[in-house]
Design a protein around this motif. Structure first.
Motif, PDB file in Angstrom:
ATOM      1  N   LYS A   1       0.861  -1.179   0.000  1.00 17.98           N
ATOM      2  CA  LYS A   1       0.000   0.000   0.000  1.00 17.98           C
ATOM      3  C   LYS A   1       0.891   1.219   0.000  1.00 17.98           C
ATOM      4  O   LYS A   1       1.931   1.231   0.644  1.00 17.98           O
ATOM      5  CB  LYS A   1      -0.833   0.061   1.274  1.00 17.98           C
TER       6      LYS A   1
ATOM      7  N   THR B   1      -7.184  10.126  -9.327  1.00 19.31           N
ATOM      8  CA  THR B   1      -7.257   9.413 -10.605  1.00 19.31           C
ATOM      9  C   THR B   1      -5.891   9.058 -11.211  1.00 19.31           C
ATOM     10  O   THR B   1      -5.801   8.136 -12.002  1.00 19.31           O
ATOM     11  CB  THR B   1      -8.054  10.222 -11.647  1.00 19.31           C
TER      12      THR B   1
ATOM     13  N   ASN C   1      -3.873   4.043  -6.269  1.00 20.22           N
ATOM     14  CA  ASN C   1      -4.293   2.752  -6.812  1.00 20.22           C
ATOM     15  C   ASN C   1      -5.186   2.026  -5.812  1.00 20.22           C
ATOM     16  O   ASN C   1      -5.266   2.422  -4.639  1.00 20.22           O
ATOM     17  CB  ASN C   1      -3.070   1.873  -7.111  1.00 20.22           C
ATOM     18  N   LYS C   2      -5.798   0.971  -6.252  1.00 19.65           N
ATOM     19  CA  LYS C   2      -6.650   0.150  -5.397  1.00 19.65           C
ATOM     20  C   LYS C   2      -5.864  -0.274  -4.154  1.00 19.65           C
ATOM     21  O   LYS C   2      -4.727  -0.732  -4.250  1.00 19.65           O
ATOM     22  CB  LYS C   2      -7.115  -1.081  -6.176  1.00 19.65           C
ATOM     23  N   GLY C   3      -6.476  -0.087  -2.994  1.00 21.73           N
ATOM     24  CA  GLY C   3      -5.853  -0.485  -1.741  1.00 21.73           C
ATOM     25  C   GLY C   3      -4.964   0.570  -1.113  1.00 21.73           C
ATOM     26  O   GLY C   3      -4.509   0.410   0.017  1.00 21.73           O
ATOM     27  N   ASP C   4      -4.676   1.653  -1.836  1.00 20.75           N
ATOM     28  CA  ASP C   4      -3.842   2.720  -1.281  1.00 20.75           C
ATOM     29  C   ASP C   4      -4.633   3.539  -0.269  1.00 20.75           C
ATOM     30  O   ASP C   4      -5.855   3.438  -0.171  1.00 20.75           O
ATOM     31  CB  ASP C   4      -3.336   3.652  -2.388  1.00 20.75           C
TER      32      ASP C   4
ATOM     33  N   LYS D   1     -14.218   8.892  -1.494  1.00 20.96           N
ATOM     34  CA  LYS D   1     -14.627   7.520  -1.196  1.00 20.96           C
ATOM     35  C   LYS D   1     -15.723   7.063  -2.144  1.00 20.96           C
ATOM     36  O   LYS D   1     -15.723   5.908  -2.586  1.00 20.96           O
ATOM     37  CB  LYS D   1     -15.099   7.433   0.260  1.00 20.96           C
TER      38      LYS D   1
ATOM     39  N   ARG E   1     -13.975   6.440  -5.569  1.00 25.73           N
ATOM     40  CA  ARG E   1     -13.066   5.287  -5.575  1.00 25.73           C
ATOM     41  C   ARG E   1     -13.234   4.491  -4.281  1.00 25.73           C
ATOM     42  O   ARG E   1     -12.433   4.614  -3.360  1.00 25.73           O
ATOM     43  CB  ARG E   1     -11.616   5.760  -5.696  1.00 25.73           C
TER      44      ARG E   1
ATOM     45  N   GLU F   1     -12.591   1.598  -3.470  1.00 21.75           N
ATOM     46  CA  GLU F   1     -11.506   0.660  -3.176  1.00 21.75           C
ATOM     47  C   GLU F   1     -10.285   1.335  -2.550  1.00 21.75           C
ATOM     48  O   GLU F   1      -9.293   0.692  -2.231  1.00 21.75           O
ATOM     49  CB  GLU F   1     -11.076  -0.084  -4.453  1.00 21.75           C
ATOM     50  N   VAL F   2     -10.375   2.647  -2.347  1.00 25.65           N
ATOM     51  CA  VAL F   2      -9.289   3.429  -1.757  1.00 25.65           C
ATOM     52  C   VAL F   2      -9.702   3.846  -0.342  1.00 25.65           C
ATOM     53  O   VAL F   2     -10.816   4.303  -0.127  1.00 25.65           O
ATOM     54  CB  VAL F   2      -8.987   4.682  -2.618  1.00 25.65           C
ATOM     55  N   GLU F   3      -8.784   3.680   0.593  1.00 19.18           N
ATOM     56  CA  GLU F   3      -9.035   4.134   1.959  1.00 19.18           C
ATOM     57  C   GLU F   3      -8.779   5.637   2.006  1.00 19.18           C
ATOM     58  O   GLU F   3      -7.756   6.113   1.525  1.00 19.18           O
ATOM     59  CB  GLU F   3      -8.085   3.412   2.911  1.00 19.18           C
TER      60      GLU F   3
END
Length: 167
Positions: free
Chosen positions: A10, A34, A38-41, A72, A75, A77-79
């Protein structure tokens, strides 16, 4: 037969939200969301409130939280986390970069003026951005959205100044 484990790293991307109400700050936030995250970051939106603030910024946490909710929703999938910290801007940002182990710091940079191109006039914001670029212990990107007629973004890093990206 062995089992392969994939380690996913991450990264934490911090966006400094100086002027929360400005379209420049929102463009920078969305650009980071954008183009960098990335996903999970983890996306951290941070605003530094002056220690001498006399209560004029009481709306900042609410507005910053609503921008965090927008991120949120865009995206999921992003924290996303939101920080409002009281202190002097430059040392506070540099401390948070180190403390939170930020991978990428994203700043809003004002559109360069003719005077700044000639080196005649530098604003306090320009100085802050340059100090962050030169001193933060991570990749630091300063983003300027180009005017409507031109399009794209100007990006400054430690190695490149006002690099034009059409995206």
């Amino acid at each position: 037969m062995g089992v392969r484990r994939m380690v996913v790293m991450k990264k934490r991307v911090m966006v400094v939200m100086d002027e929360i109400c400005s379209s420049r700050a929102r463009h920078t936030m969305m650009w980071a969301l954008t183009h960098v995250v990335n996903k999970g970051d983890i996306l951290t939106l941070v605003n530094v409130v002056s220690p001498y603030d006399n209560g004029d910024s009481s709306f900042v946490p609410e507005l910053l939280n609503s921008l965090g909710s927008l991120c949120k929703a865009s995206r999921p999938e992003v924290e996303v986390e939101v920080l409002v910290i009281q202190g002097s801007k430059l040392p506070t940002i540099l401390t948070q970069v180190k403390k939170l182990e930020v991978s990428v710091l994203v700043l809003t940079k004002r559109n360069p003026s003719l005077f700044s191109f000639c080196g005649l006039l530098r604003s306090r914001d320009d100085e802050f951005v340059e100090q962050c670029i030169n001193n933060a212990e991570c990749l630091t990107l300063a983003i300027t959205k180009q005017n409507k007629g031109v399009g794209g973004y100007l990006i400054s890093t430690r190695w490149h100044k006002n690099f034009w990206l059409l995206a």
